[in-house]
Design a protein around this motif. Structure first.
Motif, short mmCIF file in Angstrom:
data_model
loop_
_atom_site.label_atom_id
_atom_site.label_comp_id
_atom_site.label_asym_id
_atom_site.label_seq_id
_atom_site.Cartn_x
_atom_site.Cartn_y
_atom_site.Cartn_z
N ARG A 1 4.55 -25.94 -80.36
CA ARG A 1 4.25 -25.28 -79.03
C ARG A 1 5.15 -25.34 -78.03
N GLU B 1 -4.13 -32.49 -79.48
CA GLU B 1 -5.51 -32.36 -80.20
C GLU B 1 -6.66 -32.58 -79.34
N VAL B 2 -6.50 -33.75 -78.64
CA VAL B 2 -7.58 -34.22 -77.67
C VAL B 2 -7.57 -33.14 -76.74
N ASP C 1 -7.08 -30.17 -76.44
CA ASP C 1 -7.52 -29.00 -77.02
C ASP C 1 -9.00 -29.00 -77.04
N LYS C 2 -9.42 -30.27 -77.36
CA LYS C 2 -10.97 -30.35 -77.43
C LYS C 2 -11.57 -30.37 -75.96
N ILE C 3 -11.02 -31.06 -75.11
CA ILE C 3 -11.22 -31.12 -73.65
C ILE C 3 -11.22 -29.70 -73.11
N ASP D 1 -11.93 -27.06 -74.68
CA ASP D 1 -13.07 -26.37 -74.96
C ASP D 1 -14.38 -26.72 -73.94
N THR D 2 -14.33 -27.87 -73.40
CA THR D 2 -15.49 -28.36 -72.68
C THR D 2 -15.14 -27.80 -71.03
N SER E 1 -13.40 -25.21 -70.07
CA SER E 1 -13.38 -23.71 -70.04
C SER E 1 -14.97 -23.33 -70.35
N SER E 2 -15.68 -24.07 -70.97
CA SER E 2 -17.08 -23.58 -71.05
C SER E 2 -17.83 -23.81 -69.77
N HIS E 3 -17.12 -24.95 -68.81
CA HIS E 3 -17.99 -25.12 -67.55
C HIS E 3 -17.09 -24.79 -66.40
N ASN E 4 -15.81 -24.16 -66.54
CA ASN E 4 -15.00 -23.82 -65.49
C ASN E 4 -14.60 -24.95 -64.62
N ARG E 5 -14.14 -26.25 -65.66
CA ARG E 5 -13.88 -27.22 -64.61
C ARG E 5 -12.37 -27.73 -64.34
N PHE F 1 -9.65 -30.62 -65.12
CA PHE F 1 -9.73 -32.06 -65.69
C PHE F 1 -8.43 -32.63 -65.22
N ALA G 1 -0.23 -28.54 -74.23
CA ALA G 1 -1.55 -28.35 -74.27
C ALA G 1 -1.67 -27.20 -73.36
N SER H 1 -10.09 -19.98 -65.62
CA SER H 1 -11.20 -20.19 -65.89
C SER H 1 -11.55 -21.94 -65.67
N ASP I 1 -21.94 -28.26 -72.99
CA ASP I 1 -21.55 -27.68 -73.98
C ASP I 1 -21.49 -28.66 -75.33
N GLY J 1 -17.09 -25.44 -77.51
CA GLY J 1 -17.35 -24.78 -76.47
C GLY J 1 -18.32 -23.87 -76.61
N THR J 2 -18.24 -23.00 -75.69
CA THR J 2 -19.48 -21.62 -75.67
C THR J 2 -18.63 -20.49 -75.03
N LYS K 1 -20.28 -19.72 -72.11
CA LYS K 1 -20.05 -20.55 -70.82
C LYS K 1 -21.34 -21.21 -70.66
N SER K 2 -21.39 -22.14 -69.82
CA SER K 2 -22.61 -22.85 -69.73
C SER K 2 -22.50 -23.47 -68.06
N GLY L 1 -15.76 -31.56 -77.32
CA GLY L 1 -15.26 -30.51 -77.75
C GLY L 1 -14.95 -30.39 -79.51
N GLY L 2 -14.08 -29.36 -79.79
CA GLY L 2 -13.33 -29.50 -80.85
C GLY L 2 -14.02 -28.55 -81.99
#
Lengths: 328, 328, 328, 328
Positions: A270, B153-154, B156-158, B160-161, B163-167, B169, B189, B219, C16, C69-70, C73-74, C262-263
């Motif tokens: 990346r 990798e971690v 990437d998981k965060i 997910d969350t 962008s699902s919640h527009n947060r 971190f 990342a 987002s 999520d 994620g979703t 969104k949530s 996530g993940g």
């Protein structure tokens, strides 16, 4: 110098590799950073011929840095091998206002770009994207590091089974003409032997080595074989040979195949993709072209595209020696 | 040249890092390859003082190339900081017939080795093993590449969350004095901002940048922070600041912590460890010592240990610029 | 029975969890399979209030089964807690021709759906999506299995470091009111002790147990702590206690945090999501509603939504006993 | 009831699977918990015949819960198929004071145990360990869940490449007689079609389905094939058929092979192994034998070993329907 670039087209061509998306992202955002328009060209040179274009902004490439494959898709184009094909492609680029190209791919893709440049004087920069690491002018191609990790993770799993059953495994990895994956992943996976296209070990030496390995107390053996190794036998043929001549070995074969091309890119790929993507665009903006960007001796450098295409990436002989030592 | 080495001791010291086992394996097997005895010293300098030794052959290091941590264990030894401690350690080495040392660790470990060499003329070679990549004389330390992959990798998981919640971190990664992990994993990342000890971005610029990022349509936002960043606020303090002053952001914090030190090493780290391990032993056998082996500009090279300890590994300024461009 | 469903709305709400996308995909495609229209509602109940809708066909959910994620969104919606909010939401649904809802989320999300159903007679089916596994009427919630794998993978890494240094680690995992993650991931990670909200072990027993563990020859210890454990001390407070009262332990803390949400979902979560998504839509099409779909005793079953909300998912006492036995 | 068990032997037999080590650990530690001696028997029944035994305590199984393969190794034993072989095995067990057996393996392994029990009245408990999930009396065998995750992770990578090139992939997974892996991993990987031994789809329906899939706008297709599928063609033969009859498809083949047996077990498999291991030993201590322990309808249950061997694990027909729906 003075070619005033206003719109850059970017495409991926040839076999896909992890990191291509990260490179697309870097190209698109570097264009945005320098207030230049960027157009994504789908399906490589074929999409260029068909005018399959899409203008891309920084948000078009959100959340792709970690995705394998290429959002621009890839294809091999026979039509681009013809003057008529390239003519159509050129017309489409001109019509779309695109005045420079970034080509992400391997040797074949660069050859196409070079030809295009010669015929139309079109500025082209190449970014080396292939898992095989067989490109002159860069120590690492995009996707190579990820493929190595994929291979060692899979062989780690195979090792579980091999050592539970005291088995001999022949594991075939990608590399028709280049042994980089086999040699490096072989060392990384702790392979007992590694067969690569650049070196003909010979069947006798392989058999000797495995016998020695068994005698030394190893409970299992893994032989990593590049697709194009010089011993002249596929993994299955080797198994047949062992089944007939050395029935004391319980031999299994595993062909890793296409999974090696996919997956989320490693951090290394990346970052490399980001660095090369920035450099590719800025090289064009500085008025230079017909270069490949690469990473050599820890630095991002330019290699004339012609040289990149003609040159041959060498296997590190010292690494072969390291492999022999650490596998005893 | 003429120091006739007959038995090499190997130890790991300081914080553990992925690839240490692969380096131990390479050292042990290179000794065996050259018909030299090899002794594993447990728990670093502390085990040297306590005589916690074990003779190791090629089979002692089977199936460890893919394991995180260190089978020789590690410890910090206050006693070795005293002349009495080092005297005991030296007596134990002499009694065991060990006439040279390979020390796998970071700066602190090398300083200990150097001191030991000065007092007793004991030949020492260092192998840089730390995830922080903060050692002069090598472009990569053992474990650094693996840690980068763990972090991306971690995140990437965060993501997910996020962008699902527009947060927003704040993710804190290791690196008390060095921003290598933060900068490279941050780019990998796709972090919106990266705070490192080498650069004081200032709180205002951070706030500005995040506002711009939001305005541009992103987002979610990830800010990667090295433990020792110069902005002078921990991730939690930054969250407090945002909670109070910018309540429009939904802020979360994640401190990655010790997981960054563990895990199966990446292929890159395994190959690097193998190359450095071979070179360390062969350097001793050639009669040289007080060097650190490292990888610089794609080649395995030697750096005087004293220089390695005193030198400062620099952050790549160009990479900071790349980070700014690709995160727009 | 005879409610003639013609268009189903689907939303994700609350925290999520991996598998939500797979469930969305299943809902959308099951609608298509039965020639029913499907509308995605963004950002949960808040998007319902704002009319943030998008009609979705089978191709809208390509390549999302493996994404954390979703895509919908949530969000948490205070406005939906008011009668006015729900009125607006209902008007939007009616205007869009949506005549039934699939709600993917946890207890809070189901409570909202239930309320909405009571006021407007709107058919609702719930799919349990939360990593906490704290929902009555299903043995597994979406994302729980994935979260368990994430946690054990991380603790495997921490174990590398812990055993290289003979350390004691307190690892805090999610679970404010439910110890499912802590108990199962603790067993999976081979934790020496597990602290969960459902059981008050007491500090004394913890200390005793760790002493016994050390005496038995274990070189490192991992204690897994659910956020909401009853011992009444956070991981950091426990560390302080040990630092002061048992300095012979070298204690470290790791808070795993949001990465647990996530993940890429595990295969189990993807299949579960597919089964529950199909069942949710077909239940509505059969004229039934106000149920939660779940997996109980290896079968997809319906539980009245009211019961799902009021019921309490129990911890398996036998599993606590298993944990005590296998950690000796 | 009153058989006074004082020493339990444990072995792994047949193909190895992830979770076997976790089960060994649970058996050994449950013995220690109940103050019973435990003996590890190497290489399955062959080691029983050769007296390849080792007494194991709780520390013998440290840090193996997360390791694939089996530390006790596995082997197939022709000699144990003979009365003489079993006689020798029995004599060795008696000589070692072992008075009950825990056999971790598949159907073949249980058949051996059953025979042994019939001839010598030796108490035997079986733990189902195989990735194929083809054992009657349990919803999950050890290693099955891990294998599913391995398969979907690999197909996720193949999907990257498939969709970058608009290709059709035939992916062959394990399952000579049982389609569990193919069906579940196929759903999990979002496969367009799944071919299993239990159902003969027929080549025509496959071709139809793929044409429909392409027409619906899908850019790539994955067909998952169990080794033993009824369509009567291997993945390579299918490719040949398509190459000749449907050249519009760009077909690739991937045979996943032995990697499916290895790898760190999933959390589910580790917990399952722990539960079954505890139950196996405690069942013997309660004076019962000739059972297989399994997980059915969320509970650990006993199935007479004879029934486990004769019964047939069924494919879930409803799951086939789910697969058809979610792949449209």
């Amino acid at each position: 110098m003075s070619v005033n670039i206003t719109k850059i087209g970017v495409l991926t061509s040839g076999g896909d590799s992890p990191g291509m998306n990260a490179a697309i992202r870097a190209v698109v955002r570097t264009c945005a950073f320098h207030n230049i328009e960027c157009t994504g060209i789908y399906r490589g040179y074929q999409g260029m011929i068909e005018g399959d274009f899409e203008i891309m902004g920084p948000r078009s490439v959100n959340n792709i840095i970690n995705k394998g494959g290429t959002i621009l898709k890839s294809a091999r184009s026979k039509e681009f091998m013809t003057p008529e094909g390239r003519k159509k492609a050129h017309e489409n680029l001109v019509a779309a206002g695109i005045d420079a190209l970034v080509v992400i791919g391997g040797n074949g893709s660069f050859t196409g770009g070079l030809l295009f440049n010669k015929e139309y004087g079109f500025p082209v920069i190449g970014i080396p994207g292939t898992i095989d690491n067989d490109i002159y002018g860069t120590s690492f191609t995009l996707g190579y590091d990820t493929a190595l990790n994929t291979v060692v993770e899979v062989i780690d799993k195979i090792r579980d089974t091999a050592s539970s059953h005291n088995r001999l495994f022949f594991v075939e990895v990608m590399g028709r003409d280049a042994g980089h994956i086999a040699l490096n992943a072989g060392i990384g996976a702790g392979a007992e032997e590694i067969l690569i296209p650049e070196e003909d070990m010979g069947l006798d030496r392989l058999v000797d080595s495995l016998k020695k390995s068994k005698a030394s107390g190893k409970s299992s053996s893994i032989v990593v074989i590049a697709e194009g190794d010089r011993i002249g036998k596929s993994a299955f043929e080797l198994k047949d040979y062992f089944d007939q001549n050395m029935p004391e070995y319980d031999v299994r074969v595993s062909i890793l195949g296409h999974m090696q091309r996919g997956g989320a890119p490693s951090c290394f790929d990346r970052v490399l993709a980001s660095r090369l993507g920035v450099k590719a665009v800025e090289t064009l903006l500085e008025g230079n072209s017909n270069y490949m960007v690469g990473l050599l001796k820890d630095e991002v450098v330019l290699t004339p595209l012609e040289q990149a295409v003609k040159g041959k990436s060498q296997i590190d002989q010292e690494l072969i020696r390291v492999s022999d030592i650490v596998s005893i």
